[in-house]
Design a protein around this motif. Structure first.
Motif, PDB file in Angstrom:
ATOM      1  N   LEU A   1      17.830 -50.987  10.261  1.00 14.83           N
ATOM      2  CA  LEU A   1      17.672 -51.604  11.581  1.00 14.83           C
ATOM      3  C   LEU A   1      17.970 -53.100  11.520  1.00 14.83           C
ATOM      4  N   TYR A   2      17.612 -53.748  10.407  1.00 13.87           N
ATOM      5  CA  TYR A   2      17.871 -55.192  10.265  1.00 13.87           C
ATOM      6  C   TYR A   2      19.359 -55.516  10.414  1.00 13.87           C
ATOM      7  N   VAL A   3      20.245 -54.647   9.914  1.00 12.95           N
ATOM      8  CA  VAL A   3      21.680 -54.948  10.010  1.00 12.95           C
ATOM      9  C   VAL A   3      22.283 -54.411  11.303  1.00 12.95           C
ATOM     10  N   GLY A   4      21.419 -53.912  12.191  1.00 17.58           N
ATOM     11  CA  GLY A   4      21.899 -53.472  13.501  1.00 17.58           C
ATOM     12  C   GLY A   4      22.539 -52.094  13.494  1.00 17.58           C
ATOM     13  N   ALA A   5      22.419 -51.398  12.385  1.00 17.14           N
ATOM     14  CA  ALA A   5      23.024 -50.062  12.302  1.00 17.14           C
ATOM     15  C   ALA A   5      22.061 -49.021  12.862  1.00 17.14           C
ATOM     16  N   LYS A   6      22.602 -47.840  13.091  1.00 18.92           N
ATOM     17  CA  LYS A   6      21.784 -46.746  13.620  1.00 18.92           C
ATOM     18  C   LYS A   6      21.410 -45.807  12.472  1.00 18.92           C
ATOM     19  N   PRO A   7      20.100 -45.574  12.281  1.00 17.15           N
ATOM     20  CA  PRO A   7      19.727 -44.606  11.240  1.00 17.15           C
ATOM     21  C   PRO A   7      20.015 -43.190  11.716  1.00 17.15           C
ATOM     22  N   VAL A   8      20.764 -42.450  10.928  1.00 21.42           N
ATOM     23  CA  VAL A   8      21.040 -41.045  11.236  1.00 21.42           C
ATOM     24  C   VAL A   8      20.294 -40.219  10.197  1.00 21.42           C
ATOM     25  N   PHE A   9      19.279 -39.495  10.663  1.00 17.77           N
ATOM     26  CA  PHE A   9      18.440 -38.774   9.722  1.00 17.77           C
ATOM     27  C   PHE A   9      18.997 -37.395   9.407  1.00 17.77           C
ATOM     28  N   VAL A  10      18.793 -37.000   8.160  1.00 16.14           N
ATOM     29  CA  VAL A  10      19.118 -35.656   7.695  1.00 16.14           C
ATOM     30  C   VAL A  10      17.824 -35.106   7.122  1.00 16.14           C
ATOM     31  N   ASP A  11      17.454 -33.900   7.516  1.00 12.80           N
ATOM     32  CA  ASP A  11      16.178 -33.334   7.065  1.00 12.80           C
ATOM     33  C   ASP A  11      16.155 -33.206   5.540  1.00 12.80           C
TER      34      ASP A  11
END
Ligand SMILES: *Cc1c(COP(=O)(O)O)cnc(C)c1O
Length: 363
Positions: free
Chosen positions: A93-103
């Motif tokens: 989040l600090y670098v402005g990216a979107k976290p895309v989660f994988v289970d």
């Protein structure tokens, strides 16, 4: 009383050495980014068979500066696990990216590599695997995917110092390995500290600048950086403790083996794939009766901790992304069932026997 960790005993075993080293730093008056940090960086890189080590202010700093050193722009996507410590995702989040989660995989509790490929888009820039509780992720398949789709791989090794796959240490597979030296980690200092290891000279040099206000110390600033430096006292302590971490990890593995030999028919014990070596940062069992076990241990004056009770996608600051309960069912079920037991190097066989007895009696 059986604690999760006994840092006091660990310190007393190395007291003279540590106090001597700290006094030398104090007398030397180089307190930030000096010879101790340089020596530790060299030793850390050598330990991993890599070219570069960069000391930084924390594990979070290591992750964040690694990502910040890459061409990642706001809106880009970074793939990671929802079952980790919050700092992993903060760094994204600090670098402005979107976290895309994988289970996660139900047995290893690490990112499920079978589910990664379908989450890769044109915007994906990196994979951020976390070697949770000390067990390495499936780095062979992660690196294959990274190669196929031209992605960076930043390893979160905060919990996996000394863990390996077929003898190859975590932190040496991806573009960078990020370590935390928070006191409770397997290699911990006596305050905050972290480091990045890498073979990538460009990343290394960028991180050296970013950790120090975008400058290499000459008041010429190439970029807007941060203040995330490892200090000399912590580096001096880490140089001493680096020699002990292998032995301590081996003791943790002995403790883990003892637990598993006694508990495997009662609860789900950690699963270690063939060829993998865990440093057992945590010894984490799973049971549908987790809360009952936790209460029984508490009543017997034995510490245990739930790492982690709420997966990251359900944490409040992630609200903007619209995740909901049920999105990552394996992680959510794990969060309801896991319990980490004391496994620290100085834990006695007798204490392990008592812990096992309490668990068996309450079920
Ligand atoms: C401890 C930890 C971090 C953060 O390290 P700090 O030194 O506390 O900033 C990041 N990721 C994981 C998985 C951790 O366990």
């Amino acid at each position: 009383m059986i604690p999760m960790l006994d840092l006091r005993k660990e310190f007393l075993d190395i007291e003279d050495e540590v106090v001597g080293a700290v006094i030398e730093v104090l007398k030397g008056t180089r307190y930030v980014l000096g010879p101790e940090v340089e020596a530790f960086e060299r030793r850390l890189a050598q330990y991993h068979g890599l070219s570069y080590g960069a000391g930084v202010g924390s594990g979070t700093g290591a992750l964040f500066l690694s990502l910040a050193s890459l061409p990642i722009s706001p809106g880009d996507e970074i793939i990671t696990t929802p079952f980790t410590f919050f700092a992993t995702v903060e760094s994204i989040l600090y670098v402005g990216a979107k976290p895309v989660f994988v289970d996660i995989d139900n047995k290893t509790l690490n990112i499920d590599v079978d589910l990664i490929e379908r989450k890769i888009t044109k915007k994906t820039k990196a994979i951020l695997p976390v070697h949770l509780f000390g067990l390495p992720c499936d780095m062979k398949r992660i690196m294959e995917l990274a190669k196929k789709y031209n992605l960076y791989v930043i390893e979160d090794c905060a919990q996996s110092f000394g863990s390996s796959i077929d003898g190859r240490l975590t932190g040496t597979f991806g573009d960078a390995g990020c370590f935390s030296f928070y006191p409770s980690k397997n290699l911990g200092c006596y305050g905050d500290g972290g480091a990045v290891v890498t073979n990538n000279q460009e990343m290394y040099e960028t991180i050296l600048a970013l950790r120090n206000h975008g400058s290499r110390g000459n008041y010429i600033h190439s970029v807007v950086g941060f203040n995330s430096r490892l200090d000399e006292i912590q580096a001096a302590i880490l140089l001493i403790k680096l020699d002990k971490v292998g032995g301590n990890n081996a003791k943790r593995r002995e403790n883990a083996a003892l637990y598993t030999s006694m508990l495997s028919s009662t609860v789900m014990c950690p699963y270690i794939p063939q060829g993998y070596t865990s440093n057992y940062h945590q010894y984490t069992i799973r049971s549908a009766h987790r809360d009952k076990i936790k209460d029984a241990l508490h009543d017997a004056d034995i510490s245990s901790v739930v790492y982690y009770p709420l997966p990251i996608h359900l944490q409040k600051p992630l609200g903007q992304f619209g995740f909901k309960k049920g999105d990552f069912p394996v992680a959510e079920t794990a969060a309801a069932q896991v319990l980490s037991l004391p496994v620290y190097p100085g834990l006695s066989e007798e204490a392990i026997g008592r812990i096992v007895q309490v668990i068996q009696k309450c079920l």
